[in-house]
Motif scaffolding. Structure first.
Motif, PDB file in Angstrom:
ATOM      1  N   LEU A 300       0.832  -1.202   0.000  1.00  0.00           N
ATOM      2  CA  LEU A 300       0.000   0.000   0.000  1.00  0.00           C
ATOM      3  C   LEU A 300       0.864   1.248   0.000  1.00  0.00           C
ATOM      4  N   ARG A 301       1.892   1.256   0.831  1.00  0.00           N
ATOM      5  CA  ARG A 301       2.780   2.416   0.897  1.00  0.00           C
ATOM      6  C   ARG A 301       3.520   2.615  -0.429  1.00  0.00           C
ATOM      7  N   GLU A 302       3.993   1.523  -1.010  1.00  0.00           N
ATOM      8  CA  GLU A 302       4.697   1.610  -2.279  1.00  0.00           C
ATOM      9  C   GLU A 302       3.786   2.120  -3.396  1.00  0.00           C
ATOM     10  N   ALA A 303       2.486   1.830  -3.282  1.00  0.00           N
ATOM     11  CA  ALA A 303       1.517   2.288  -4.279  1.00  0.00           C
ATOM     12  C   ALA A 303       1.054   3.718  -4.032  1.00  0.00           C
ATOM     13  N   GLY A 304       1.534   4.327  -2.948  1.00  0.00           N
ATOM     14  CA  GLY A 304       1.160   5.697  -2.652  1.00  0.00           C
ATOM     15  C   GLY A 304      -0.162   5.849  -1.931  1.00  0.00           C
ATOM     16  N   SER A 305      -0.674   4.753  -1.397  1.00  0.00           N
ATOM     17  CA  SER A 305      -1.955   4.800  -0.688  1.00  0.00           C
ATOM     18  C   SER A 305      -1.744   5.112   0.790  1.00  0.00           C
ATOM     19  N   THR A 306      -2.745   5.726   1.399  1.00  0.00           N
ATOM     20  CA  THR A 306      -2.713   5.971   2.835  1.00  0.00           C
ATOM     21  C   THR A 306      -2.873   4.644   3.567  1.00  0.00           C
ATOM     22  N   ALA A 307      -1.927   4.327   4.455  1.00  0.00           N
ATOM     23  CA  ALA A 307      -1.979   3.036   5.145  1.00  0.00           C
ATOM     24  C   ALA A 307      -1.391   3.172   6.536  1.00  0.00           C
ATOM     25  N   ASP A 308      -2.196   2.865   7.549  1.00  0.00           N
ATOM     26  CA  ASP A 308      -1.741   2.846   8.936  1.00  0.00           C
ATOM     27  C   ASP A 308      -1.547   1.391   9.369  1.00  0.00           C
ATOM     28  N   LEU A 309      -0.584   1.166  10.247  1.00  0.00           N
ATOM     29  CA  LEU A 309      -0.304  -0.178  10.753  1.00  0.00           C
ATOM     30  C   LEU A 309      -0.217  -0.147  12.270  1.00  0.00           C
ATOM     31  N   VAL A 310      -1.029  -0.986  12.919  1.00  0.00           N
ATOM     32  CA  VAL A 310      -1.046  -1.113  14.373  1.00  0.00           C
ATOM     33  C   VAL A 310      -0.558  -2.517  14.721  1.00  0.00           C
ATOM     34  N   VAL A 311       0.518  -2.617  15.516  1.00  0.00           N
ATOM     35  CA  VAL A 311       1.052  -3.917  15.923  1.00  0.00           C
ATOM     36  C   VAL A 311       1.081  -3.972  17.443  1.00  0.00           C
ATOM     37  N   PHE A 312       0.384  -4.965  18.006  1.00  0.00           N
ATOM     38  CA  PHE A 312       0.281  -5.109  19.456  1.00  0.00           C
ATOM     39  C   PHE A 312       1.388  -6.014  19.995  1.00  0.00           C
ATOM     40  N   GLU A 313       1.966  -5.607  21.099  1.00  0.00           N
ATOM     41  CA  GLU A 313       3.024  -6.384  21.754  1.00  0.00           C
ATOM     42  C   GLU A 313       2.469  -7.704  22.288  1.00  0.00           C
ATOM     43  N   GLY A 314       3.112  -8.808  21.874  1.00  0.00           N
ATOM     44  CA  GLY A 314       2.790 -10.124  22.425  1.00  0.00           C
ATOM     45  C   GLY A 314       1.518 -10.765  21.914  1.00  0.00           C
ATOM     46  N   LEU A 315       0.815 -10.109  21.013  1.00  0.00           N
ATOM     47  CA  LEU A 315      -0.499 -10.603  20.577  1.00  0.00           C
ATOM     48  C   LEU A 315      -0.356 -11.709  19.542  1.00  0.00           C
ATOM     49  N   SER A 316      -1.063 -12.816  19.751  1.00  0.00           N
ATOM     50  CA  SER A 316      -1.195 -13.845  18.731  1.00  0.00           C
ATOM     51  C   SER A 316      -2.349 -13.468  17.804  1.00  0.00           C
ATOM     52  N   HIS A 317      -2.665 -14.358  16.902  1.00  0.00           N
ATOM     53  CA  HIS A 317      -3.607 -14.042  15.829  1.00  0.00           C
ATOM     54  C   HIS A 317      -4.981 -13.638  16.356  1.00  0.00           C
ATOM     55  N   ALA A 318      -5.379 -12.403  16.053  1.00  0.00           N
ATOM     56  CA  ALA A 318      -6.739 -11.903  16.294  1.00  0.00           C
ATOM     57  C   ALA A 318      -7.165 -11.924  17.755  1.00  0.00           C
ATOM     58  N   GLN A 319      -6.221 -11.977  18.685  1.00  0.00           N
ATOM     59  CA  GLN A 319      -6.609 -12.074  20.096  1.00  0.00           C
ATOM     60  C   GLN A 319      -7.290 -10.811  20.617  1.00  0.00           C
ATOM     61  N   TYR A 320      -7.215  -9.705  19.887  1.00  0.00           N
ATOM     62  CA  TYR A 320      -7.945  -8.510  20.322  1.00  0.00           C
ATOM     63  C   TYR A 320      -9.454  -8.712  20.269  1.00  0.00           C
ATOM     64  N   LEU A 321      -9.904  -9.818  19.657  1.00  0.00           N
ATOM     65  CA  LEU A 321     -11.337 -10.117  19.605  1.00  0.00           C
ATOM     66  C   LEU A 321     -11.782 -11.071  20.709  1.00  0.00           C
ATOM     67  N   PHE A 322     -10.854 -11.547  21.530  1.00  0.00           N
ATOM     68  CA  PHE A 322     -11.177 -12.621  22.450  1.00  0.00           C
ATOM     69  C   PHE A 322     -11.856 -12.149  23.730  1.00  0.00           C
ATOM     70  N   SER A 323     -11.726 -10.882  24.041  1.00  0.00           N
ATOM     71  CA  SER A 323     -12.394 -10.333  25.222  1.00  0.00           C
ATOM     72  C   SER A 323     -12.648  -8.850  24.983  1.00  0.00           C
ATOM     73  N   ALA A 324     -13.900  -8.444  25.078  1.00  0.00           N
ATOM     74  CA  ALA A 324     -14.259  -7.040  24.833  1.00  0.00           C
ATOM     75  C   ALA A 324     -13.659  -6.109  25.881  1.00  0.00           C
ATOM     76  N   ASP A 325     -13.283  -6.651  27.043  1.00  0.00           N
ATOM     77  CA  ASP A 325     -12.785  -5.813  28.135  1.00  0.00           C
ATOM     78  C   ASP A 325     -11.275  -5.624  28.122  1.00  0.00           C
ATOM     79  N   MET A 326     -10.540  -6.444  27.371  1.00  0.00           N
ATOM     80  CA  MET A 326      -9.088  -6.353  27.425  1.00  0.00           C
ATOM     81  C   MET A 326      -8.613  -5.052  26.764  1.00  0.00           C
ATOM     82  N   PRO A 327      -7.559  -4.451  27.289  1.00  0.00           N
ATOM     83  CA  PRO A 327      -7.080  -3.171  26.752  1.00  0.00           C
ATOM     84  C   PRO A 327      -6.763  -3.223  25.263  1.00  0.00           C
ATOM     85  N   GLU A 328      -6.221  -4.350  24.783  1.00  0.00           N
ATOM     86  CA  GLU A 328      -5.897  -4.450  23.364  1.00  0.00           C
ATOM     87  C   GLU A 328      -7.155  -4.396  22.504  1.00  0.00           C
TER      88      GLU A 328
END
Length: 346
Positions: A300-328
């Motif tokens: 996306l960046r090479e194509a000149g498109s706007t692209a943001d990237l968020v990377v969480f420390e220690g997170l395995s695949h899609a774990q931000y969906l596993f609990s609505a209350d977790m900070p991640e």
């Protein structure tokens, strides 16, 4: 002083001139990974709980796949009434262009979101989370983002392999376009849903449809093959997908049904990203799909498109969906809400 410079110069020449030992692969010694100190206590607890029990299941027949999927869907559905109440949303089944959908509406829609709508594609390797079971991410997005969400119940294997899922995705997008301006439409999803979000833009552009105003691809399954460094570096480190050689690789073959997995509508990393709408991506340092995500970000960046990237420390695949209350989780949906607010027309 001149002699020191001469020694330093000689060292540089030796380093440049000396060939590195050729390596096709690198042996990494067995090691223990400590809990990531910068991760939340909720995430550390998830890591301590170990790997997903089902990661190495291998259904062999259509009936076995269906029974396996149904068992997981039953567990997922059981948690949804509490989640909907917690997020303060209403839930309504319906159809758009002949495709089953679920509309999730927050009790309070933010003023800037009154004329906006988000389309959601659920994750699950193109096989998991049929029907209502696939709506958890949409529920959290509607609740945290105070925006109306349409979650697409696309068809899946073993009965409906590629291109059924993408045909349904495009049909719903066309249907939503009929009553909404594209600049007010956002599209999002995680894992398979992230890959479908990217592939939808490729399909829509190929069919000369107006593109959505912004998209979000959480840890997208952008390459169905085992291509990308984190498929190897995070092998058995990710405690959700764990390894490509588990059910995941089987699901890729089941969905592709003999088609070339480098087809951009199957593996959107191989598509052309010029002219893409603003895109936000998310992953984690222990995610098997980290490379799937960063490769898309670079394209996306090479194509000149706007692209943001968020990377969480220690997170395995899609774990931000596993609990609505977790900070991640809260941070993930806050990032998406902020991004859509910034890029969708109000």
């Amino acid at each position: 002083m001149s002699s020191i410079r001469a020694i330093f110069s000689l060292a540089v020449v030796i380093l440049v001139a000396s060939p590195l030992a050729a390596e096709e692969a690198r042996d990494v010694p067995a090691r223990q990974l400590p809990l990531p100190e910068a991760a939340s206590s909720d995430l550390r607890a998830m890591i301590q709980s170990g790997s997903m029990a089902t990661w190495n299941d291998h259904p062999a027949t259509a009936d076995e796949w269906k029974a396996w999927v149904d068992k997981g869907a039953e567990r997922a559905r059981a948690a949804l009434p509490i989640l909907r109440e917690k997020m303060g949303v209403t839930f309504e089944a319906g159809r758009i262009a002949g495709v089953n959908i679920f509309t999730i509406t927050p009790k309070e829609i933010a003023p800037e979101n009154r004329d906006r709508v988000l389309i959601h594609f659920h994750g699950g390797g193109y096989v998991l989370n049929p029907g209502e079971a696939g709506t958890a991410e949409a529920i959290m997005m509607a609740g945290y983002g105070h925006v109306r969400v349409i979650s697409v119940d696309y068809r899946m294997p073993p009965d409906f392999p590629y291109p059924a899922a993408m045909d349904d995705a495009l049909a719903v997008y066309r249907g939503v376009l009929a009553t909404n301006d594209a600049s007010r439409i956002g599209v999002f999803g995680t894992s398979t849903g992230g890959g479908m979000t990217l592939a939808l833009v490729l399909r829509a552009r190929a069919e000369n449809l107006p593109l959505p105003g912004a998209i979000a691809a959480g840890t997208p399954w952008s390459d169905l093959q085992k291509v990308g460094d984190s498929y190897f570096a995070n092998d058995s480190v990710d405690n959700v997908l764990v390894r490509y050689e588990g059910w995941l690789g089987d699901a890729a073959k089941l969905y592709a049904a003999g088609h070339d997995m480098r087809d951009p509508y199957l593996s959107p990393i191989y598509g052309d990203y010029h002219g893409f709408p603003p895109t936000i991506l998310a992953s984690g340092t222990r995610d098997l799909f980290l490379s799937n995500t960063v490769r898309v970000h670079r394209k996306l960046r090479e194509a000149g498109s706007t692209a943001d990237l968020v990377v969480f420390e220690g997170l395995s695949h899609a774990q931000y969906l596993f609990s609505a209350d977790m900070p991640e989780a809260k941070e993930y949906f806050r990032e998406l809400s902020t991004f859509f607010t910034a890029h969708l027309k109000s």
